[in-house]
Design an enzyme around this catalytic site. Structure first.
Site, mmCIF file in Angstrom:
data_model
loop_
_atom_site.group_PDB
_atom_site.id
_atom_site.type_symbol
_atom_site.label_atom_id
_atom_site.label_comp_id
_atom_site.label_asym_id
_atom_site.label_seq_id
_atom_site.Cartn_x
_atom_site.Cartn_y
_atom_site.Cartn_z
ATOM 1 C CG ASP A 130 -1.741 -1.028 1.170
ATOM 2 O OD1 ASP A 130 -2.424 -1.636 -0.055
ATOM 3 O OD2 ASP A 130 -2.427 -1.193 2.077
ATOM 4 C CG MET A 172 -5.617 -4.434 -3.286
ATOM 5 S SD MET A 172 -4.786 -5.819 -3.056
ATOM 6 C CE MET A 172 -5.715 -6.397 -2.127
ATOM 7 C CD GLU A 190 -8.208 8.818 -21.192
ATOM 8 O OE1 GLU A 190 -8.206 7.464 -19.787
ATOM 9 O OE2 GLU A 190 -7.672 8.363 -21.855
HETATM 10 O O1 F6P Z 1 -1.619 -5.572 2.001
HETATM 11 C C1 F6P Z 1 -2.136 -4.330 2.217
HETATM 12 C C2 F6P Z 1 -3.772 -4.625 1.533
HETATM 13 O O2 F6P Z 1 -3.419 -4.956 0.450
HETATM 14 C C3 F6P Z 1 -5.203 -3.257 1.306
HETATM 15 O O3 F6P Z 1 -4.795 -2.461 -0.010
HETATM 16 C C4 F6P Z 1 -6.082 -3.983 1.108
HETATM 17 O O4 F6P Z 1 -7.073 -3.675 1.600
HETATM 18 C C5 F6P Z 1 -6.072 -5.225 2.256
HETATM 19 O O5 F6P Z 1 -4.369 -5.563 2.393
HETATM 20 C C6 F6P Z 1 -6.534 -6.996 1.677
HETATM 21 O O6 F6P Z 1 -6.116 -7.874 2.720
HETATM 22 P P1 F6P Z 1 -6.067 -9.119 3.255
HETATM 23 O O7 F6P Z 1 -7.525 -10.028 1.787
HETATM 24 O O8 F6P Z 1 -5.257 -9.993 3.022
HETATM 25 O O9 F6P Z 1 -7.691 -9.267 4.445
#
Ligand code: F6P
Length: 325
Positions: A130, A172, A190
C-alpha cells in the site's frame, strides 16, 4: 545481543523474502543467531514448531520469490494482554533478545505495545504493497504491485481500444491511493478515484456525457478500493443514474497485486532495509522503522510511521489533469 527473531505479519508483499534474507545474513555476519517465527504474532503465541532456527543456507534461493517463507497472519490473540504474555514467555524460552518485524501499521502497533509491556526491543521494516507508511519513500512490495497493475492495465487498453469502451479498473488500497495514483500515471489512465480526494461527481458526469464528442477512442478510470463511494460497482451505479445508457466494464485486480516475483527495485530496497533493521537493533535502537528517504536509510519512530500522514504527491495529481487535454 546473541539471538534475535524475525517474522512477517499482516498482508504479504513481494520482497518480504528478500528482506528476511538480508536480516538473516546481516545477523550472521555480526555473529548473532536468528530464529524465524512462522505466522507472525500468531506463531509467537502458539510457539513450538513456529520457532525455526535460520541459517545463511535456509534463506538461499528466496530473493526472487513472492509471498513470505515465514508465512503471515493477522492475530486477534496478540491484541490481548494474555496473548502477549504467552508470546513473551515463548521468546524468553527461546533466548530471543530482540525482534525484526516486517509488515505495516498493525505489525508496528503490536511491537510498540509489546515493548511497553515486556521491554523486548523491535525494529520494523515496511512490508506492504500500500505504500501508506510515513518515514519511507516506498514500502517493500509497492513497486512490484504497481508493475503488476500496469501490466494488467496495458492488456485492458487493447480490448478497450478495440471496442471503444470505458473501463473501471479497481486496484488495492483500503485507506490510501498510492497504488491507484501510480497506476493512473504509468497506465495512461484518464481518471483516478482516490480515498484522499473528495470527488465532485458533477465533473465526472460531465466527463462521461461528453465522451462521445471527444476524440478519445476509449477511457480508463482507476479506482482505489478505499474510495468514498465504496468501490467500482457503486461508482458505476451512481453514474448510470445520471447517464442511463452508460455501459462500462469493471475489472477488479484484487490479490494478484500482492503476488509475484519482486522487481529488482523491491529486492534492492528490501535488502537495504533488512540490513539496516538488524544494524539498528544491534546498535541499541528500538521502537523504530527503517525506511528509505532520498536514497538514505533512516529511522522513524513507530509512532510517526503509523500516525503521521504520508501525502500523495501533488505533482503527480496535477499530471492527471495536464495529460487529460
Ligand atoms: O496489504 C494491504 C492490502 O493489500 C490492502 O490494500 C487491502 O485492502 C488488504 O491488504 C486486503 O488484505 P486481506 O485480504 O489479506 O485482508
Amino acid at each position: 545481543m546473541k539471538k534475535i527473531a524475525v517474522f512477517t505479519s499482516g498482508g504479504d508483499s513481494p520482497g518480504m523474502n528478500a528482506c528476511i534474507r538480508a536480516v538473516v545474513r546481516t545477523a550472521i555476519y555480526n555473529h548473532v543467531e536468528v530464529t524465524g517465527i512462522m505466522q507472525g504474532y500468531k506463531g509467537m503465541i502458539e510457539g513450538g514448531e513456529n520457532f525455526v532456527p535460520l541459517t545463511s543456507r535456509s534463506v538461499g534461493n528466496i530473493i526472487q520469490r513472492g509471498g513470505t517463507i515465514l508465512k503471515t497472519s493477522r492475530s486477534k490473540a496478540f491484541m490481548t494482554p494474555e496473548g502477549r504474555k504467552i508470546a513473551y514467555d515463548n521468546l524468553k524460552a527461546n533466548g530471543i533478545e530482540g525482534i525484526i518485524c516486517i509488515g505495516g501499521n498493525g505489525t508496528f502497533t503490536g511491537a510498540e505495545i509489546f515493548y511497553d509491556e515486556f521491554k523486548i526491543p523491535s525494529i520494523g521494516a515496511p512490508g506492504t504493497i500500500d505504500n501508506d507508511l510515513f518515514g519511507t519513500d516506498l514500502t517493500i512490495g509497492f513497486d512490484t504491485a504497481i508493475n503488476t497493475a500496469v501490466n494488467a492495465i496495458d492488456k485492458i487498453r487493447d480490448t478497450a481500444d478495440s471496442h471503444g469502451r470505458v473501463f473501471f479498473v479497481e486496484v488495492m488500497g483500503r485507506e490510501s491511493g498510492f497504488i491507484a495514483l501510480a497506476s493512473t500515471i504509468a497506465g495512461g489512465a484518464e481518471i483516478a478515484l482516490l480515498p484522499e480526494i473528495k470527488e465532485d461527481y458533477t465533473e465526472i458526469f460531465e466527463f462521461f456525457k461528453g465522451i462521445n464528442n471527444s476524440k478519445k477512442s476509449f477511457t480508463i478510470a482507476i479506482v482505489a478500493e478505499g474510495n468514498d463511494e465504496g468501490g467500482s460497482f457503486a461508482i458505476v451505479e451512481k453514474i448510470k443514474k445520471e447517464i442511463p445508457d452508460f455501459d462500462p466494464r469493471i475489472v477488479i485486480l484484487g490479490h494478484i497485486q500482492r503476488g509475484g516475483s519482486p522487481t529488482a527495485y523491491d529486492r534492492v530496497l528490501a535488502s537495504r532495509l533488512g540490513n539496516g533493521a538488524v544494524e539498528s537493533l544491534l546498535a541499541g535502537r528500538k521502537n523504530e522503522m527503517v525506511g528509505l528517504v532520498n536514497n538514505q536509510v533512516i529511522l522513524t519512530s513507530f509512532h510517526d510511521a503509523i500516525y503521521s500522514k504520508k501525502e500523495l504527491n501533488p505533482g503527480l495529481l496535477k499530471l492527471i489533469d495536464i495529460f487529460n487535454c
